[in-house]
Scaffold this motif. Sequence first.
Motif, PDB file in Angstrom:
ATOM      1  N   SER A   8       0.839  -1.184   0.000  1.00 47.47           N
ATOM      2  CA  SER A   8       0.000   0.000   0.000  1.00 47.47           C
ATOM      3  C   SER A   8       0.875   1.235   0.000  1.00 47.47           C
ATOM      4  O   SER A   8       1.963   1.242   0.545  1.00 47.47           O
ATOM      5  CB  SER A   8      -0.898   0.002   1.250  1.00 47.47           C
ATOM      6  N   ASP A  10      -0.089   3.895   1.419  1.00 44.00           N
ATOM      7  CA  ASP A  10      -0.458   4.624   2.624  1.00 44.00           C
ATOM      8  C   ASP A  10       0.479   4.299   3.777  1.00 44.00           C
ATOM      9  O   ASP A  10       1.031   3.206   3.865  1.00 44.00           O
ATOM     10  CB  ASP A  10      -1.901   4.296   3.015  1.00 44.00           C
ATOM     11  N   LEU A  34       0.518  -2.631   5.139  1.00 37.21           N
ATOM     12  CA  LEU A  34       0.439  -1.208   5.458  1.00 37.21           C
ATOM     13  C   LEU A  34       1.612  -0.820   6.357  1.00 37.21           C
ATOM     14  O   LEU A  34       1.809  -1.385   7.437  1.00 37.21           O
ATOM     15  CB  LEU A  34      -0.884  -0.898   6.175  1.00 37.21           C
ATOM     16  N   LEU A 299      -9.056   1.621   3.300  1.00 32.58           N
ATOM     17  CA  LEU A 299      -8.199   0.886   2.362  1.00 32.58           C
ATOM     18  C   LEU A 299      -8.978   0.305   1.200  1.00 32.58           C
ATOM     19  O   LEU A 299      -8.402  -0.027   0.157  1.00 32.58           O
ATOM     20  CB  LEU A 299      -7.440  -0.214   3.108  1.00 32.58           C
ATOM     21  N   LYS A 300     -10.299   0.175   1.350  1.00 36.01           N
ATOM     22  CA  LYS A 300     -11.158  -0.301   0.258  1.00 36.01           C
ATOM     23  C   LYS A 300     -11.869   0.843  -0.461  1.00 36.01           C
ATOM     24  O   LYS A 300     -12.760   0.618  -1.277  1.00 36.01           O
ATOM     25  CB  LYS A 300     -12.211  -1.276   0.818  1.00 36.01           C
TER      26      LYS A 300
END
Length: 314
Positions: A8, A10, A34, A299-300
């Motif tokens: 990710s 993020d 993550l 996250l979705k």
Amino acid sequence: MSANSCYSQDVLLILDDQNSPLADLCAQVVPADLHYGASSDPDPSLLAATTIMIGAPDKIARFLSDAPALKWVQSTWAGVTPLINHPRRDYQLTGLKGVFGQVMSEYVLGWILALERQILDYAQDTSWNQRAPVTVLGKRLGIMGTGDIACDVALAAQALGLRVTGFNRSGRCPPVFESCFTYEQRLDFAKDLDYLLCVMPNTPETDDLVSTDLLHALAPNAVLLNTGRGNCVDEDALVQVLDSGHLRAAVLDVFNEEPLPSSHRFWPHPQVYVTSHTSAPTNIEAAVRVFAQNLERFLKNQPLLHVVDFAKGY
């Protein structure tokens, strides 16, 4: 930062000490892909990469300007005033819901029962003394604010036989309230209430809502409880009405200035009970459960729960 490989883009910053309960519990819900770090004093490189932040609003406000990539903040407080007062607003801010109702109900009803049943007076007796029997059954509780915390308090109060009235901006009445009043109807709302509970957010609209005229509209010998924010109560008005003998007591948990200065007139006042912002402490496990739900949604690319409206302040 964690050693996990990062698929990710993020980066999560847990704004607390690395070995704190918040950091430990958040680490258990963070997906393997993550990147995350925990620090109460994060270095500039971590701040620059941070897109998600969780922590107390007063701490987050200190670093908000140093996290240019920030997309979402999860508060661990019910109130978010330090972030509302910050000029930056280009991110999503989510609050805590469904976390504080139980402890707030215990606090509010504990104080109402203690004062109504004169438990504190009995505790100070030094000889046998039987007072006239009293009860809360059929008495009227008005709650300023009708959010999830207020609804939980209202439900618990009804179980003791209290009649509960609400107060909010729209006048919309959740099922747990007998009736609800708007800001324009505030004196009608306050008329003859035995207990007034304030759980309002800190916004310009709520400044000094509890004024001289509102306090005088309460029933003689009424009790004021403020567990929301200190700005809601006009302190001068409260002292004046207490000293006039119209009110029995004020139970105050929140103040414009915290900690409340030792020289403040509330400390020695015989009808004021100061409880030092302890009415509904954050349950870290419950806060992380809310965060975990929102993290999965974030996250979705799904809508987050409990998003704060910066314009309204809550």
